[in-house]
Design a protein around this motif. Structure first.
Motif, mmCIF file in Angstrom:
data_model
loop_
_atom_site.group_PDB
_atom_site.id
_atom_site.type_symbol
_atom_site.label_atom_id
_atom_site.label_comp_id
_atom_site.label_asym_id
_atom_site.label_seq_id
_atom_site.Cartn_x
_atom_site.Cartn_y
_atom_site.Cartn_z
ATOM 1 N N GLY A 87 0.833 -1.193 0.000
ATOM 2 C CA GLY A 87 0.000 0.000 0.000
ATOM 3 C C GLY A 87 0.870 1.246 0.000
ATOM 4 O O GLY A 87 2.009 1.236 0.466
ATOM 5 N N VAL A 88 0.328 2.318 -0.558
ATOM 6 C CA VAL A 88 1.065 3.579 -0.680
ATOM 7 C C VAL A 88 0.210 4.707 -0.128
ATOM 8 O O VAL A 88 -1.013 4.701 -0.273
ATOM 9 N N TYR A 89 0.866 5.661 0.538
ATOM 10 C CA TYR A 89 0.146 6.911 0.776
ATOM 11 C C TYR A 89 1.030 8.083 0.401
ATOM 12 O O TYR A 89 2.242 8.066 0.602
ATOM 13 N N TYR A 90 0.382 9.084 -0.199
ATOM 14 C CA TYR A 90 1.055 10.296 -0.641
ATOM 15 C C TYR A 90 0.766 11.392 0.366
ATOM 16 O O TYR A 90 -0.365 11.559 0.827
ATOM 17 N N LEU A 91 1.784 12.162 0.711
ATOM 18 C CA LEU A 91 1.638 13.206 1.721
ATOM 19 C C LEU A 91 2.117 14.545 1.197
ATOM 20 O O LEU A 91 3.212 14.660 0.639
ATOM 21 N N GLU A 92 1.275 15.535 1.388
ATOM 22 C CA GLU A 92 1.631 16.920 1.130
ATOM 23 C C GLU A 92 1.579 17.649 2.465
ATOM 24 O O GLU A 92 0.519 17.732 3.097
ATOM 25 N N PRO A 99 -3.804 23.205 4.855
ATOM 26 C CA PRO A 99 -3.696 21.949 5.620
ATOM 27 C C PRO A 99 -2.864 20.907 4.896
ATOM 28 O O PRO A 99 -2.708 20.939 3.666
ATOM 29 N N SER A 100 -2.355 19.958 5.670
ATOM 30 C CA SER A 100 -1.691 18.800 5.075
ATOM 31 C C SER A 100 -2.727 17.937 4.371
ATOM 32 O O SER A 100 -3.909 17.934 4.730
ATOM 33 N N LYS A 101 -2.287 17.204 3.354
ATOM 34 C CA LYS A 101 -3.186 16.333 2.598
ATOM 35 C C LYS A 101 -2.574 14.934 2.489
ATOM 36 O O LYS A 101 -1.384 14.786 2.247
ATOM 37 N N VAL A 102 -3.429 13.937 2.660
ATOM 38 C CA VAL A 102 -3.024 12.542 2.513
ATOM 39 C C VAL A 102 -3.892 11.894 1.450
ATOM 40 O O VAL A 102 -5.120 12.023 1.472
ATOM 41 N N VAL A 103 -3.252 11.202 0.508
ATOM 42 C CA VAL A 103 -3.969 10.456 -0.531
ATOM 43 C C VAL A 103 -3.574 8.989 -0.382
ATOM 44 O O VAL A 103 -2.388 8.645 -0.452
ATOM 45 N N TYR A 104 -4.572 8.115 -0.166
ATOM 46 C CA TYR A 104 -4.299 6.688 0.008
ATOM 47 C C TYR A 104 -4.387 5.944 -1.323
ATOM 48 O O TYR A 104 -5.249 6.227 -2.159
ATOM 49 N N ASP A 105 -3.517 4.971 -1.488
ATOM 50 C CA ASP A 105 -3.550 4.054 -2.628
ATOM 51 C C ASP A 105 -3.272 2.662 -2.058
ATOM 52 O O ASP A 105 -2.144 2.170 -2.088
ATOM 53 N N ARG A 106 -4.321 2.044 -1.496
ATOM 54 C CA ARG A 106 -4.145 0.807 -0.737
ATOM 55 C C ARG A 106 -4.955 -0.364 -1.277
ATOM 56 O O ARG A 106 -4.801 -1.494 -0.798
ATOM 57 N N ASP A 107 -5.826 -0.116 -2.243
ATOM 58 C CA ASP A 107 -6.638 -1.209 -2.790
ATOM 59 C C ASP A 107 -5.738 -2.283 -3.393
ATOM 60 O O ASP A 107 -4.810 -1.983 -4.154
ATOM 61 N N GLY A 108 -6.020 -3.524 -3.065
ATOM 62 C CA GLY A 108 -5.249 -4.621 -3.628
ATOM 63 C C GLY A 108 -3.894 -4.840 -2.992
ATOM 64 O O GLY A 108 -3.085 -5.631 -3.496
ATOM 65 N N SER A 109 -3.632 -4.156 -1.880
ATOM 66 C CA SER A 109 -2.352 -4.382 -1.199
ATOM 67 C C SER A 109 -2.362 -5.762 -0.544
ATOM 68 O O SER A 109 -3.423 -6.361 -0.312
#
Length: 342
Positions: A87-92, A99-109
């Protein structure tokens, strides 16, 4: 065998450089992180015999993650290697009023694909006296939810103390179940619940008459909230609630309270300015509380240790809290000067 064990998904963390927006520059900082792994790293840094259970892909990225955890002396011998991906998460990172932003990419992990029966919990929890989980793992997939329930049931059966950081993440509950339909069952097996006011409302459907944006917090309302949780879940030994006052992305007020059915106690409040990285702050609080409850005779001392540990995490880039017990004790005992140590 590890006395303190955590279970959940660890991810590849891809962060924009400094305070840039995502993809403002053609590079991202790659590290690893995830709520339960963050707790294990902190506990290992405090000198406790700690392990982490997860399912990782059987590829070079999974190998690198294993090496990273081993470098902190976290026991990785119970980690399962399987099909799927990491799984991956992107952080700004935010700044000032952005504000800080988090984008999840976890489907199929690999962790999201894991299902009940994939982990031999009798073997995985052998020698464990404390087991920590969060509300994140049950959110990533229905099969991960079933595996999470299986884990806490087995831990309870073995007489292991179970802590749960409710960690409500609205962007993860996508498989047809609400958190409030899942977490109450899991909470039946929990001894120590860690949360903020939103977690209790969204994960347990317990209403909290609190206003975190008012500029000041009414602690009596948090006492009432914690009493309600303890009343609804008689198996709980205590609740701990983090108290974050978000003035901006750079300035937060930080404290916490605990209710152990004997007393309600509010910690010292820290004003944290020039925040470096607040991601992992709640995990560092959870780890500090676990350490404190197993070290101090007084639960109020445990809470102060946890709040100080988390305060320091806000000064450290990355998910992991890299401070040690001495660092935390200094702050806990009043040394907040930041003077150079020579």
């Amino acid at each position: 065998m590890a006395n303190y064990m955590t279970f959940g998904e660890i991810m590849l963390r891809l962060k924009a450089t400094g305070h840039e927006c995502l993809f403002q520059s053609p590079s991202l900082e790659a590290t690893f992180g995830g709520g339960e792994a963050n707790v294990s790293v902190s506990l290992a840094n405090y000198g406790l015999d700690t392990g982490f259970i997860t399912v990782l892909p059987n590829n070079v990225i999974g190998d690198a993650c294993m090496r990273e955890l081993r470098a902190f002396s976290v026991d990785v011998s119970r980690i399962i290697r399987s099909a799927g991906r990491m799984g991956v998460y992107y952080l700004e990172a935010g700044a000032n009023q952005r504000p800080s932003k988090v984008v999840y990419d976890r489907d199929g992990s690999a962790a999201a694909l894991a299902k009940k029966g994939d982990i031999d919990w009798d073997q995985a929890l052998e020698g464990t006296k404390w087991f920590h989980i969060t509300g994140i793992t049950p959110a990533i997939s229905e099969s991960a939810k079933e595996l999470s329930l299986e884990s806490v049931k087995k831990a309870k059966e073995k007489g292991i103390t179970v802590s749960c950081d409710l960690n409500y993440r609205k962007n993860l509950w996508k498989y047809g179940k609400k958190a409030s339909e899942v977490m109450p069952e899991l909470m039946q097996y929990v001894d120590v619940a860690i949360a903020n006011e939103e977690d209790f409302q969204k994960a347990l459907a317990i209403q909290a008459d609190v206003d975190v944006e008012s500029g000041s917090l009414d602690y009596s309302k948090y006492e009432k909230l914690s009493d309600s949780v303890l009343e609804q879940y008689p198996g709980l030994k205590m609740t701990a609630i983090t108290l974050r006052e978000s003035v901006s992305a750079d300035i937060n007020g930080w404290a916490a309270c605990i209710n152990d059915r004997k007393q309600f106690y509010v910690s010292r409040r820290y004003e944290i300015k020039d925040i470096v990285d607040r991601v992992g702050g709640g995990d560092s609080f959870a780890a500090g509380l676990i350490y404190g409850l197993n070290t101090y005779d007084d639960n109020t001392e445990a809470l102060e240790f946890a709040v100080a540990a988390s305060c320091l995490k806000h000064s450290i880039p990355g998910d992991f809290n890299r401070v040690n017990v001495e660092d935390i004790e200094k702050l806990k005992n009043g040394d907040a000067s930041g003077r150079v140590q020579r």
